[in-house]
Write an enzyme that holds these catalytic residues in place. Structure first.
Site, PDB file in Angstrom:
ATOM      1  N   HIS A  23     -28.267   8.603  21.379  1.00  0.00           N
ATOM      2  CA  HIS A  23     -27.417   9.744  21.012  1.00  0.00           C
ATOM      3  C   HIS A  23     -27.729  10.160  19.589  1.00  0.00           C
ATOM      4  CE1 HIS A  23     -23.986  12.436  20.764  1.00  0.00           C
ATOM      5  NE2 HIS A  23     -23.775  11.940  19.558  1.00  0.00           N
ATOM      6  N   ASP A  42     -11.120  13.133  26.066  1.00  0.00           N
ATOM      7  CA  ASP A  42     -11.909  13.552  24.907  1.00  0.00           C
ATOM      8  C   ASP A  42     -12.128  15.058  24.916  1.00  0.00           C
ATOM      9  OD1 ASP A  42     -13.771  13.163  22.614  1.00  0.00           O
ATOM     10  OD2 ASP A  42     -15.191  13.944  24.082  1.00  0.00           O
ATOM     11  N   ARG A  60      -8.550  19.527  18.440  1.00  0.00           N
ATOM     12  CA  ARG A  60      -8.958  19.235  17.065  1.00  0.00           C
ATOM     13  C   ARG A  60      -9.727  20.401  16.463  1.00  0.00           C
ATOM     14  NH1 ARG A  60     -12.635  14.663  17.878  1.00  0.00           N
ATOM     15  NH2 ARG A  60     -12.990  14.817  15.631  1.00  0.00           N
ATOM     16  N   SER A 113     -14.808   9.910  19.979  1.00  0.00           N
ATOM     17  CA  SER A 113     -15.214  11.027  20.828  1.00  0.00           C
ATOM     18  C   SER A 113     -16.626  10.818  21.363  1.00  0.00           C
ATOM     19  CB  SER A 113     -15.138  12.337  20.030  1.00  0.00           C
ATOM     20  OG  SER A 113     -15.639  13.420  20.787  1.00  0.00           O
ATOM     21  N   LYS A 169     -17.719   8.933  25.703  1.00  0.00           N
ATOM     22  CA  LYS A 169     -18.606   9.489  26.724  1.00  0.00           C
ATOM     23  C   LYS A 169     -19.815   8.590  26.953  1.00  0.00           C
ATOM     24  CE  LYS A 169     -18.918  13.537  24.649  1.00  0.00           C
ATOM     25  NZ  LYS A 169     -17.869  13.506  23.615  1.00  0.00           N
TER      26      LYS A 169
END
Length: 425
Positions: A83, A164, A171, A186, A190
């Site tokens: 990621h 999320d 947010r 967050s 995932k």
């Protein structure tokens, strides 16, 4: 029995929330029992008071528990994902997934679409004719198990950590995005829900990154590594530089073309280097030894895997990539050595040219973006091209060039900086 008001007050006053309180409020918000106004107040209290490691881990687990968790433990190969927190010209996921799959790992790569100046992996891949990110969990499992494929790029399903998605939208409009515990949970909710056994995080630092300060980036990376390990996912993070765009392109089809150069054994040195660094980290995290990913680039097996992956998701690997209808060249006013090229300025220019979107759901131009002819360290002569701008809507050239005012520096000396700034275990 917990209730929203007491939970808000507890966090407002600096107390650590209990596991029961966190589980209740996250589920209650997802189910509509906790009102948006109440969750907004709690999110602001978290921004101001922070969260402990235990709170952050429990918050992440509670978000995962609101949806489905994929399970790939029965695959014949170890699973590993990467990621990136996002940057300008960050196309690394494109060559990385087929490369790591060619080395023997299964790569369940959940990816997203771009917003603002940060490009999205799915937008880039969707510039390939026929390619689709939509697939069921069963189809994902099938492709990961296929020894000829072994990797997928997929959009996160609505059933993965739905809390999320709902919380992030809140947010975004309440000034509560800038919280490292909420950012970390967050991202990790995932990634953990997707079922990978190991995870490598690429946390960008610099003008073209969400985190511009290395201390903040290190804190975020450390928090995400802790969350991953607490959840039983082998996790490591690299801090990498994002003051300069990665490679020589920023845009969708432009970055796909550059990724193909890397898979063909060429490509810009920084893109190649970071791809290999991350590939080695992913293989180590997956427990795969004795395979050098550089060999898989050199022998063509990574390119073969790319073609198979693209075809497996409906794409035509031989189809020509989209090209913008109009181009404009920006030239150097003086000679010397390029010592700075601001990633944020290039990213905003690409966005204004049509490569990005202002809000979710906006269309993108697949051929739009910025082609970089001179990077830091390159010599340049007066009148030499620095950048080429690509778009289908030439009326935006003025706005794009305005974003590039002062974006580069030409001087006599250049001191290179490292691409990888730190490694967090």
């Amino acid at each position: 029995m917990p209730d929203a008001i007491h939970i808000i007050r507890a966090k407002r006053d600096g107390h650590e929330l209990t596991g029961e309180q966190i589980d209740w409020v996250v589920k209650g918000f997802t189910d509509g029992v906790v009102a948006n106004e109440q969750m907004s107040a709690l999110a602001m209290a978290i921004v101001l008071q922070g969260m402990t490691r235990a709170e952050t881990a429990r918050w992440t687990a509670a978000m995962i528990a609101t949806g489905r968790r994929l399970d790939f433990r029965d695959l014949p190969r170890p699973t590993v994902d990467k990621h990136s927190t996002g940057g300008v010209g960050d196309k690394i996921t494109l060559p990385l997934a087929p490369l790591v799959a060619a080395c023997g790992a299964a790569v369940p790569q959940l990816a997203g679409r771009g917003l603002g100046y940060t490009g999205g992996t799915l937008d880039k891949l969707e510039s390939i004719r026929g390619w689709t990110a939509s697939m069921s969990a069963e189809r994902m499992h099938e492709l990961l198990a296929d020894p000829a494929v072994g990797a997928v790029w997929s959009a996160a399903g609505a059933d993965l950590a739905p809390a999320d998605r709902k919380l992030y939208a809140l947010r975004d409009v309440t000034g509560t995005v800038e919280s490292i515990p909420l950012i970390a949970s967050s991202i990790m909710s995932k990634k953990i829900a997707e079922g990978t056994g190991a995870l490598v995080l690429d946390v960008k630092v610099g003008t073209g990154a969400f985190m511009t300060d290395i201390a903040d980036a290190r804190e975020l990376a450390t928090s995400m590594v802790e969350i991953g390990r607490d959840a039983g996912v082998r996790t490591v993070a690299l801090l990498t530089a994002m003051d300069t765009p990665l490679g020589r392109t920023a845009g969708n089809a432009l970055e796909v073309a550059e990724s193909l150069e890397v898979l063909a054994g060429g490509g810009p040195p920084d893109v190649v280097d970071l791809t290999l660094v991350l590939a080695r980290e992913m293989l180590a995290a997956a427990g795969i030894d004795g395979v050098d990913p550089a060999d898989r680039l050199a022998d063509g097996s990574a390119m073969d895997r790319w073609r198979t992956m693209i075809a497996a998701q409906g794409g035509d690997p031989d189809a020509p990539l989209p090209r913008a209808a109009h181009t404009m060249t920006v030239t150097a006013a003086s000679g010397g050595v390029v010592t700075r090229l601001d990633a944020l300025a290039v990213g905003i220019a690409a966005w204004r040219l049509g490569a990005g979107r202002a809000q979710q759901g906006d269309p993108v131009q697949h051929g739009a973006g910025v082609e970089i002819h001179c990077r830091p360290g390159d010599p340049v002569q007066p009148g030499q091209p620095i950048l080429t701008l690509h778009t289908d809507t030439p009326e935006v050239f003025d706005d794009a060039t305005a974003a590039l005012a002062g974006a580069w520096t030409i001087a006599s000396d250049y001191e290179p900086t490292p691409l990888v700034l730190d490694r967090i275990l």
